[in-house]
Design a protein around this motif. Sequence first.
Motif, PDB file in Angstrom:
ATOM      1  N   CYS A  97       4.878 -92.600 -16.598  1.00 43.09           N
ATOM      2  CA  CYS A  97       4.084 -91.651 -16.010  1.00 43.09           C
ATOM      3  C   CYS A  97       4.563 -91.018 -14.813  1.00 43.09           C
ATOM      4  CB  CYS A  97       2.504 -92.430 -15.758  1.00 43.09           C
ATOM      5  SG  CYS A  97       1.394 -91.295 -14.935  1.00 43.09           S
ATOM      6  N   THR A  98       5.194 -91.714 -13.762  1.00 45.46           N
ATOM      7  CA  THR A  98       5.869 -91.385 -12.801  1.00 45.46           C
ATOM      8  C   THR A  98       6.929 -90.350 -12.998  1.00 45.46           C
ATOM      9  OG1 THR A  98       5.281 -93.202 -11.720  1.00 45.46           O
ATOM     10  CG2 THR A  98       6.818 -91.843 -10.690  1.00 45.46           C
ATOM     11  N   GLY A  99       7.757 -90.663 -13.912  1.00 45.60           N
ATOM     12  CA  GLY A  99       8.892 -89.672 -14.243  1.00 45.60           C
ATOM     13  C   GLY A  99       8.455 -88.291 -14.858  1.00 45.60           C
ATOM     14  N   ALA A 100       7.200 -88.447 -15.901  1.00 44.04           N
ATOM     15  CA  ALA A 100       6.809 -87.292 -16.377  1.00 44.04           C
ATOM     16  C   ALA A 100       6.060 -86.473 -15.331  1.00 44.04           C
ATOM     17  CB  ALA A 100       5.801 -87.571 -17.621  1.00 44.04           C
ATOM     18  N   ALA A 101       5.460 -87.146 -14.345  1.00 45.76           N
ATOM     19  CA  ALA A 101       4.572 -86.130 -13.384  1.00 45.76           C
ATOM     20  C   ALA A 101       5.624 -85.410 -12.462  1.00 45.76           C
ATOM     21  CB  ALA A 101       3.565 -87.278 -12.701  1.00 45.76           C
ATOM     22  N   ALA A 117      -1.209 -89.686 -19.257  1.00 45.28           N
ATOM     23  CA  ALA A 117      -1.130 -88.899 -18.419  1.00 45.28           C
ATOM     24  C   ALA A 117       0.544 -88.538 -18.348  1.00 45.28           C
ATOM     25  CB  ALA A 117      -1.104 -89.701 -16.941  1.00 45.28           C
ATOM     26  N   SER A 118       1.371 -89.045 -19.044  1.00 47.31           N
ATOM     27  CA  SER A 118       2.717 -88.714 -19.008  1.00 47.31           C
ATOM     28  C   SER A 118       2.911 -87.604 -20.169  1.00 47.31           C
ATOM     29  CB  SER A 118       3.551 -89.781 -19.562  1.00 47.31           C
ATOM     30  OG  SER A 118       3.191 -90.313 -20.806  1.00 47.31           O
ATOM     31  N   ARG A 119       1.828 -87.248 -21.000  1.00 47.83           N
ATOM     32  CA  ARG A 119       1.949 -86.274 -21.826  1.00 47.83           C
ATOM     33  C   ARG A 119       1.013 -85.026 -21.517  1.00 47.83           C
ATOM     34  NH1 ARG A 119       0.256 -90.410 -25.699  1.00 47.83           N
ATOM     35  NH2 ARG A 119      -1.642 -89.383 -25.943  1.00 47.83           N
ATOM     36  N   SER A 120       1.751 -83.685 -21.757  1.00 49.90           N
ATOM     37  CA  SER A 120       0.986 -82.688 -20.924  1.00 49.90           C
ATOM     38  C   SER A 120      -0.208 -82.348 -21.763  1.00 49.90           C
ATOM     39  CB  SER A 120       2.251 -81.417 -21.286  1.00 49.90           C
ATOM     40  OG  SER A 120       2.501 -81.130 -22.570  1.00 49.90           O
ATOM     41  N   GLY A 121      -1.198 -81.719 -21.139  1.00 49.93           N
ATOM     42  CA  GLY A 121      -2.614 -81.398 -21.997  1.00 49.93           C
ATOM     43  C   GLY A 121      -3.340 -82.778 -21.902  1.00 49.93           C
TER      44      GLY A 121
END
Length: 499
Positions: free
Chosen positions: A442-446, A253-257
């Motif tokens: 995941c939270t930081g990426a989101a 979930a931390s990676r786009s796509g």
Amino acid sequence: MRLRRRGLASINAEVRDGILPAADSVALVPLEQASGAGSVRNYRVVALIIACALFMEQMDATVLATALPTMARDFGVLATAMSGALTSYLLALAIFIPASGWLADRFGSRTMFRLAILLFMGGSLLCGQATSLPFMMGARFLQGLGGAMMIPIGRLVLLRSVNKEDMVSAMSWLIMPALIGPILGPPVGGFIVTYLDWRWIFWLNLPIGTLGVVLVTKYIGDYRAERRSPFDGVGFVLSGVSLGCLLFGFEMASRSGEAATGVGLAAVGLVAGWFYIRHAARVPNPIMDLSLMRIASFRLSVIAGSLTRITQGAQPFLLPLMLQLGFGMTAAASGTITVAGAMGSLAMKGLAPRVLRRFGFRRALVTNGLVASAGYAVCGLFRPDWPVAAIFATLLACGFFMSFQFTAYNTIAYDEIPKERMSSATSFYATFQQLMLSLGICTGAAALHGGMLVSGASVPSLGDFTAAFLVVTAISASATIFNLRFAKDAGAELSGHRG
């Protein structure tokens, strides 16, 4: 109470006198006393040995991330496909961390810790020989098997080797690898990839691991449970599926796509976790003992520590991206600046016992937690026109205060844990540590992607980074609610606080 060599008759006498619980208790029996284990102050040696092993594990993970593009080129695959080398390691952690406590009780804590180092070394050797991505994924899984046992069993070895009044000092040594490894990893990885072969990332683990095995054999005693519970096979499968899907889900979930796939995996993990909770309520010795959450100091440390670890997991993800994408720094330059956090955590080591003795756990956790959270909020305000010295000083303070916070959490968690339940508690605690650090990424990426969606940009702006830092800061600041619930005299025996 420090563990000493004793016979079965002595243990039975302690049970009769009420010192050790009877019924379903698990007595600890020293299989073999290490030659250096008798010294009163030997806990510092033990803590440093374990810290070095954990540093090897933490450093390896972050150094690898820097080398992934180069490895992808050598393997003839896309750089995005190299995520399999990371997730295979996470899968091994998710599956085997819950079993680590049972293995230590069954075969001996020193034996299993030494085996964990050997497995990690074996995986490192195979990683250095890898010629394809599938080969690398298998070798990383073996590395993860060793790492899964090093994390909780290392802490268990220390807890069984230290007096209560020395636990704060011992934990301040042990917490450093988790903070220093992710910070030093990028610059070290950049140096190795630039000037050496990426395979040296793994080969460097061999001499460190060999020294670790020798020191563990010499200085660490071997303890196991005299009365062993049967292995919870069903719980092992359910917890492995649950934690594996959750870790994979958070990471994807931390990676786009790949957010949709990550959410689906996380949903499967939650369902499997629900089945595990039902199973754990029906069996006497579940592989992850949820009844530990009834112990106040342990429960509060798990909850508050988990919220704080989300922020700690996000920071090493957000900060290098901001310095490189937002400031235009090279990887080497940003890595040099982030070393400040490691220096701050080192400065904390000697002060933590004195601060806790003066103020106690409750006041220290509340006040320091707010200061540490505020430090990460300031990181979101960094701009290219800031003096490098100001950025460095801020990161130095962040490392200092956050290192203190984790030292306190990792110590107070075991204040009320009986010796016979220590192995279950360490594996339970280590499981949540790994899960929350992954959730932090995941939270930081989101949060970062959310800011990009609002602005419609394809590359994150400095404002997006500021918003992301404020989101994760709010999460760690919310731990104050639970820090306030600690008793005013919580951990007094550990800290020596009598105020």
